[in-house]
Motif scaffolding. Structure first.
Motif, short mmCIF file in Angstrom:
data_model
loop_
_atom_site.label_atom_id
_atom_site.label_comp_id
_atom_site.label_asym_id
_atom_site.label_seq_id
_atom_site.Cartn_x
_atom_site.Cartn_y
_atom_site.Cartn_z
N HIS A 190 0.81 -1.22 0.00
CA HIS A 190 0.00 0.00 0.00
C HIS A 190 0.84 1.27 0.00
N SER A 191 2.15 1.16 0.18
CA SER A 191 3.00 2.34 0.20
C SER A 191 2.99 3.02 -1.16
N PRO A 192 2.77 4.34 -1.20
CA PRO A 192 2.84 5.05 -2.47
C PRO A 192 4.28 5.23 -2.95
N LEU A 193 5.25 4.84 -2.11
CA LEU A 193 6.67 4.98 -2.46
C LEU A 193 7.27 3.70 -3.03
N ARG B 146 5.87 -8.84 -4.25
CA ARG B 146 7.00 -9.42 -3.54
C ARG B 146 8.31 -9.25 -4.31
N ASP B 147 8.27 -9.38 -5.63
CA ASP B 147 9.48 -9.20 -6.42
C ASP B 147 9.99 -7.76 -6.34
N ALA B 148 9.07 -6.81 -6.25
CA ALA B 148 9.47 -5.40 -6.11
C ALA B 148 10.18 -5.18 -4.77
N LEU B 149 9.76 -5.86 -3.73
CA LEU B 149 10.44 -5.77 -2.44
C LEU B 149 11.87 -6.30 -2.56
N LYS B 150 12.02 -7.42 -3.24
CA LYS B 150 13.37 -7.98 -3.44
C LYS B 150 14.25 -6.99 -4.20
N TRP C 229 1.47 -1.45 4.99
CA TRP C 229 1.28 -0.01 4.93
C TRP C 229 2.44 0.63 5.66
N GLU C 230 2.74 1.89 5.37
CA GLU C 230 3.80 2.58 6.11
C GLU C 230 3.51 4.07 6.21
N VAL C 231 4.07 4.65 7.26
CA VAL C 231 4.07 6.10 7.45
C VAL C 231 5.52 6.47 7.74
N ILE C 232 6.03 7.47 7.02
CA ILE C 232 7.43 7.87 7.15
C ILE C 232 7.50 9.36 7.44
N GLN C 233 8.36 9.72 8.39
CA GLN C 233 8.56 11.11 8.76
C GLN C 233 10.05 11.38 8.95
N GLU C 234 10.54 12.44 8.38
CA GLU C 234 11.94 12.84 8.59
C GLU C 234 12.14 13.17 10.07
#
Length: 130
Positions: free
Chosen positions: A42-45, A50-54, A113-118
């Motif tokens: 679900h990450s827009p980044l 699974r292959d994309a994760l690899k 899913w993820e949430v990322i903050q600097e």
């Protein structure tokens, strides 16, 4: 969290092991042990699958060999496990605060899913992010 049953403990262990054996060492060889073939990202980044994760693990290992991650807490609620991490992309990097959420209905992760903050170098308040 008090009152974890065997399924909660199994899900927590799966995610802890994912970080220790795959994410922290950036090792694509173990992805299939943890991630379902029908994995939904679900990450827009990140691209789906699974292959994309690899591929991301390979690229990140090449681009950021000195990166490091610290798992600060991990929580479980039914099929969902949430992890709170500090990611440093290079030595001296203030890094990123990351919250990953996984859905694990059976023996492998099927959604992420993820949430990322600097992490700011000069935060407005002195309360730590971790």
């Amino acid at each position: 969290m008090a009152g974890h049953d065997a399924e909660d403990e199994r899900r927590l262990a799966l995610v802890r092991n994912l970080y220790q054996q795959v994410i922290f060492p950036l090792d694509e060889s173990r992805v299939d042990d943890f991630i379902d073939a029908d994995y939904v990202q679900h990450s827009p980044l990140a691209p789906p699958g699974r292959d994309a994760l690899k591929q991301w693990l390979r690229e990140t290992k090449a681009a950021s060999p000195d990166s490091s991650q610290t798992l600060h807490r991990i929580l479980v609620d039914g099929e969902h496990v949430v992890a709170h991490l500090h990611v440093r992309r290079w030595p001296g990097d203030p890094g990123l605060a990351v919250m990953d959420m996984y859905r694990i209905p059976a023996d492998r992760i099927v959604e992420h899913w993820e949430v990322i903050q600097e992490v700011p170098e000069n935060p407005i308040n002195s309360n730590p992010m971790f």
